[in-house]
Scaffold this motif. Structure first.
Motif, PDB file in Angstrom:
ATOM      1  N   ILE A 108       0.917  -1.760  -0.181  1.00  9.21           N
ATOM      2  CA  ILE A 108      -0.100   0.038   0.147  1.00  9.21           C
ATOM      3  C   ILE A 108       0.975   1.265  -0.062  1.00  9.21           C
ATOM      4  CG2 ILE A 108      -1.471   1.196   1.717  1.00  9.21           C
ATOM      5  CD1 ILE A 108      -2.205  -1.240   2.344  1.00  9.21           C
ATOM      6  N   THR A 109       0.371   1.818  -0.994  1.00  8.82           N
ATOM      7  CA  THR A 109       1.976   3.490  -1.021  1.00  8.82           C
ATOM      8  C   THR A 109       0.647   4.949  -1.011  1.00  8.82           C
ATOM      9  OG1 THR A 109       1.323   3.303  -3.697  1.00  8.82           O
ATOM     10  CG2 THR A 109       3.592   2.561  -2.385  1.00  8.82           C
ATOM     11  N   LEU A 110       1.175   5.727  -0.242  1.00  8.26           N
ATOM     12  CA  LEU A 110       0.123   7.051  -0.573  1.00  8.26           C
ATOM     13  C   LEU A 110       1.206   8.048  -1.662  1.00  8.26           C
ATOM     14  CD1 LEU A 110      -0.350   8.929   1.624  1.00  8.26           C
ATOM     15  CD2 LEU A 110       1.716  10.070   2.296  1.00  8.26           C
ATOM     16  N   VAL A 111      -0.438   8.461  -1.581  1.00 11.17           N
ATOM     17  CA  VAL A 111      -0.458   8.900  -2.782  1.00 11.17           C
ATOM     18  C   VAL A 111      -1.076  10.877  -2.763  1.00 11.17           C
ATOM     19  CG1 VAL A 111      -2.135   9.393  -5.491  1.00 11.17           C
ATOM     20  CG2 VAL A 111      -1.829   6.819  -4.136  1.00 11.17           C
ATOM     21  N   SER A 112      -2.060  10.526  -1.863  1.00 17.82           N
ATOM     22  CA  SER A 112      -2.053  11.918  -1.528  1.00 17.82           C
ATOM     23  C   SER A 112      -3.095  12.639  -0.447  1.00 17.82           C
ATOM     24  CB  SER A 112      -2.857  12.812  -2.421  1.00 17.82           C
ATOM     25  OG  SER A 112      -4.095  12.090  -2.958  1.00 17.82           O
ATOM     26  N   VAL A 113      -2.493  13.637   0.260  1.00 20.14           N
ATOM     27  CA  VAL A 113      -2.777  14.391   1.463  1.00 20.14           C
ATOM     28  C   VAL A 113      -2.622  15.241   1.564  1.00 20.14           C
ATOM     29  CG1 VAL A 113      -0.100  14.292   2.093  1.00 20.14           C
ATOM     30  CG2 VAL A 113      -1.708  14.102   3.729  1.00 20.14           C
ATOM     31  N   GLY A 114      -3.834  15.573   2.961  1.00 15.96           N
ATOM     32  CA  GLY A 114      -4.029  16.872   2.165  1.00 15.96           C
ATOM     33  C   GLY A 114      -4.807  16.990   4.109  1.00 15.96           C
ATOM     34  N   PRO A 115      -4.830  17.992   4.550  1.00 15.56           N
ATOM     35  CA  PRO A 115      -5.564  18.483   5.263  1.00 15.56           C
ATOM     36  C   PRO A 115      -6.918  17.789   5.911  1.00 15.56           C
ATOM     37  CG  PRO A 115      -5.365  20.610   5.231  1.00 15.56           C
ATOM     38  CD  PRO A 115      -4.665  19.413   3.974  1.00 15.56           C
ATOM     39  N   GLY A 116      -6.931  16.326   6.859  1.00 17.40           N
ATOM     40  CA  GLY A 116      -8.496  16.206   6.873  1.00 17.40           C
ATOM     41  C   GLY A 116      -8.567  15.331   5.420  1.00 17.40           C
ATOM     42  N   GLU A 117      -7.337  14.590   4.942  1.00 23.40           N
ATOM     43  CA  GLU A 117      -7.763  13.617   3.729  1.00 23.40           C
ATOM     44  C   GLU A 117      -6.485  13.056   3.444  1.00 23.40           C
ATOM     45  OE1 GLU A 117      -8.913  15.923   0.297  1.00 23.40           O
ATOM     46  OE2 GLU A 117     -10.432  16.598   1.135  1.00 23.40           O
ATOM     47  N   CYS A 118      -6.665  11.757   3.014  1.00 21.93           N
ATOM     48  CA  CYS A 118      -5.396  10.751   2.951  1.00 21.93           C
ATOM     49  C   CYS A 118      -6.505   9.927   1.362  1.00 21.93           C
ATOM     50  CB  CYS A 118      -5.766   9.605   4.059  1.00 21.93           C
ATOM     51  SG  CYS A 118      -3.640   9.255   3.962  1.00 21.93           S
ATOM     52  N   GLU A 119      -5.474   9.509   0.750  1.00 19.99           N
ATOM     53  CA  GLU A 119      -5.452   8.911  -0.664  1.00 19.99           C
ATOM     54  C   GLU A 119      -3.886   8.072  -0.728  1.00 19.99           C
ATOM     55  OE1 GLU A 119      -6.483   8.976  -5.557  1.00 19.99           O
ATOM     56  OE2 GLU A 119      -6.710  10.696  -4.060  1.00 19.99           O
ATOM     57  N   THR A 120      -4.994   6.699  -0.472  1.00 18.40           N
ATOM     58  CA  THR A 120      -3.056   5.484  -1.073  1.00 18.40           C
ATOM     59  C   THR A 120      -4.203   4.916  -2.610  1.00 18.40           C
ATOM     60  OG1 THR A 120      -4.589   3.663   0.250  1.00 18.40           O
ATOM     61  CG2 THR A 120      -2.576   5.216   1.495  1.00 18.40           C
ATOM     62  N   GLU A 121      -2.887   3.897  -2.904  1.00 17.93           N
ATOM     63  CA  GLU A 121      -3.070   2.554  -3.894  1.00 17.93           C
ATOM     64  C   GLU A 121      -2.375   1.154  -3.412  1.00 17.93           C
ATOM     65  OE1 GLU A 121      -2.704   4.407  -8.055  1.00 17.93           O
ATOM     66  OE2 GLU A 121      -0.078   3.966  -7.515  1.00 17.93           O
ATOM     67  N   LEU A 122      -3.041   0.341  -4.522  1.00 20.89           N
ATOM     68  CA  LEU A 122      -2.246  -0.668  -3.957  1.00 20.89           C
ATOM     69  C   LEU A 122      -1.928  -1.805  -6.004  1.00 20.89           C
ATOM     70  CD1 LEU A 122      -1.379  -3.874  -3.156  1.00 20.89           C
ATOM     71  CD2 LEU A 122      -2.931  -4.300  -1.834  1.00 20.89           C
ATOM     72  N   VAL A 123      -1.627  -2.031  -6.146  1.00 26.29           N
ATOM     73  CA  VAL A 123      -1.391  -2.986  -8.067  1.00 26.29           C
ATOM     74  C   VAL A 123      -1.533  -4.052  -7.015  1.00 26.29           C
ATOM     75  CG1 VAL A 123      -0.149  -3.152  -9.190  1.00 26.29           C
ATOM     76  CG2 VAL A 123       0.150  -1.009  -8.321  1.00 26.29           C
ATOM     77  N   ILE A 124      -2.393  -4.639  -7.166  1.00 24.44           N
ATOM     78  CA  ILE A 124      -2.624  -5.719  -7.470  1.00 24.44           C
ATOM     79  C   ILE A 124      -1.604  -7.206  -7.584  1.00 24.44           C
ATOM     80  CG2 ILE A 124      -4.828  -7.613  -7.165  1.00 24.44           C
ATOM     81  CD1 ILE A 124      -5.147  -5.101  -5.272  1.00 24.44           C
ATOM     82  N   GLU A 125      -1.578  -7.896  -6.588  1.00 18.00           N
ATOM     83  CA  GLU A 125      -1.135  -9.064  -7.418  1.00 18.00           C
ATOM     84  C   GLU A 125      -1.268 -10.260  -7.091  1.00 18.00           C
ATOM     85  OE1 GLU A 125       3.427  -8.643  -5.056  1.00 18.00           O
ATOM     86  OE2 GLU A 125       3.646  -6.465  -6.256  1.00 18.00           O
ATOM     87  N   SER A 126      -0.439 -11.604  -7.203  1.00 20.63           N
ATOM     88  CA  SER A 126      -1.758 -13.456  -7.244  1.00 20.63           C
ATOM     89  C   SER A 126      -2.054 -13.110  -5.190  1.00 20.63           C
ATOM     90  CB  SER A 126      -1.442 -13.744  -7.517  1.00 20.63           C
ATOM     91  OG  SER A 126       0.568 -13.689  -6.624  1.00 20.63           O
ATOM     92  N   HIS A 127      -0.830 -12.582  -4.392  1.00 23.90           N
ATOM     93  CA  HIS A 127      -0.156 -12.935  -3.061  1.00 23.90           C
ATOM     94  C   HIS A 127      -2.039 -11.547  -2.040  1.00 23.90           C
ATOM     95  CE1 HIS A 127       1.823  -9.978  -2.901  1.00 23.90           C
ATOM     96  NE2 HIS A 127       1.593  -8.818  -2.035  1.00 23.90           N
ATOM     97  N   HIS A 128      -2.587 -11.452  -2.835  1.00 21.13           N
ATOM     98  CA  HIS A 128      -3.729 -10.195  -2.306  1.00 21.13           C
ATOM     99  C   HIS A 128      -4.985 -11.059  -2.438  1.00 21.13           C
ATOM    100  CE1 HIS A 128      -0.653  -6.530  -3.324  1.00 21.13           C
ATOM    101  NE2 HIS A 128      -0.875  -6.557  -1.739  1.00 21.13           N
ATOM    102  N   LEU A 129      -5.418 -11.780  -2.945  1.00 19.13           N
ATOM    103  CA  LEU A 129      -6.668 -12.572  -3.331  1.00 19.13           C
ATOM    104  C   LEU A 129      -6.918 -13.856  -3.342  1.00 19.13           C
ATOM    105  CD1 LEU A 129      -5.484 -12.949  -7.735  1.00 19.13           C
ATOM    106  CD2 LEU A 129      -6.781 -11.495  -6.520  1.00 19.13           C
TER     107      LEU A 129
END
Length: 173
Positions: A28-49
């Motif tokens: 899980i990686t941090l994409v963006s952040v602001g006051p009271g906000e946070c956005e992350t993303e995750l590239v799906i791999e086989s071990h996430h299934l």
């Protein structure tokens, strides 16, 4: 008395994500952040299934929880940290795709408890769909208080009371 808003520097939020071993191991990686906000993303791999090829609910829960904590942390003071006190998630549909994206925002900030909402979207072939929605109550705790509590637990365990997962367990007489 109104508490002065302190905005957590982005590098500190990045540290929070990179220093959490379980979150880092998922990718899980941090994409963006602001006051009271946070956005992350995750590239799906086989071990996430899970066994049938869908993204495991535990992955979605972890992402929603940690991103909610990130949003709450943006409003915490420099001597405070945040810990999840309560968490509820609705898994809205089975998730299958190339990437998860989580957007969290503070609904109600507080000096002791902050309420945060997280939405997890699954992207497949350029189309994003909402797959889960969570609400978290995040405790705002003094960093000094948690250190004092750790020291107190250490002192108490030295007299023979066993500790399990940081919670004191006392024998009944």
């Amino acid at each position: 008395m109104v508490k002065k808003l302190y905005e957590l520097p982005r590098q500190e939020l990045e540290r929070i994500f990179n220093a959490a071993p379980f979150v880092a191991s998922l990718g899980i990686t941090l994409v963006s952040v602001g006051p009271g906000e946070c956005e992350t993303e995750l590239v799906i791999e086989s071990h996430h299934l899970q066994q049938d090829g869908y993204i495991h609910a535990g992955v979605q829960v972890t992402m929603a929880d940690h991103t909610a904590g990130g949003a709450a942390a943006t409003l915490a003071g420099p001597d405070e940290l945040v810990l999840t006190a309560e968490f509820k998630i609705n898994l809205l549909r089975a998730a299958r795709g190339e990437r998860l994206r989580c957007k969290s925002r503070v609904l109600k900030p507080g000096s002791q408890l902050t309420v945060v909402e997280s939405e997890v979207l699954c992207e497949q072939e350029g189309v994003s769909k909402l797959v889960s929605k969570a609400t978290a109550s995040i405790a705002v705790v003094s960093k000094n208080r948690t250190r004092e509590s750790s020291a107190a637990r250490s002192a108490e365990t030295s007299v023979g009371a066993p500790v399990t997962s940081g919670v004191m367990c006392h024998k009944k007489s």
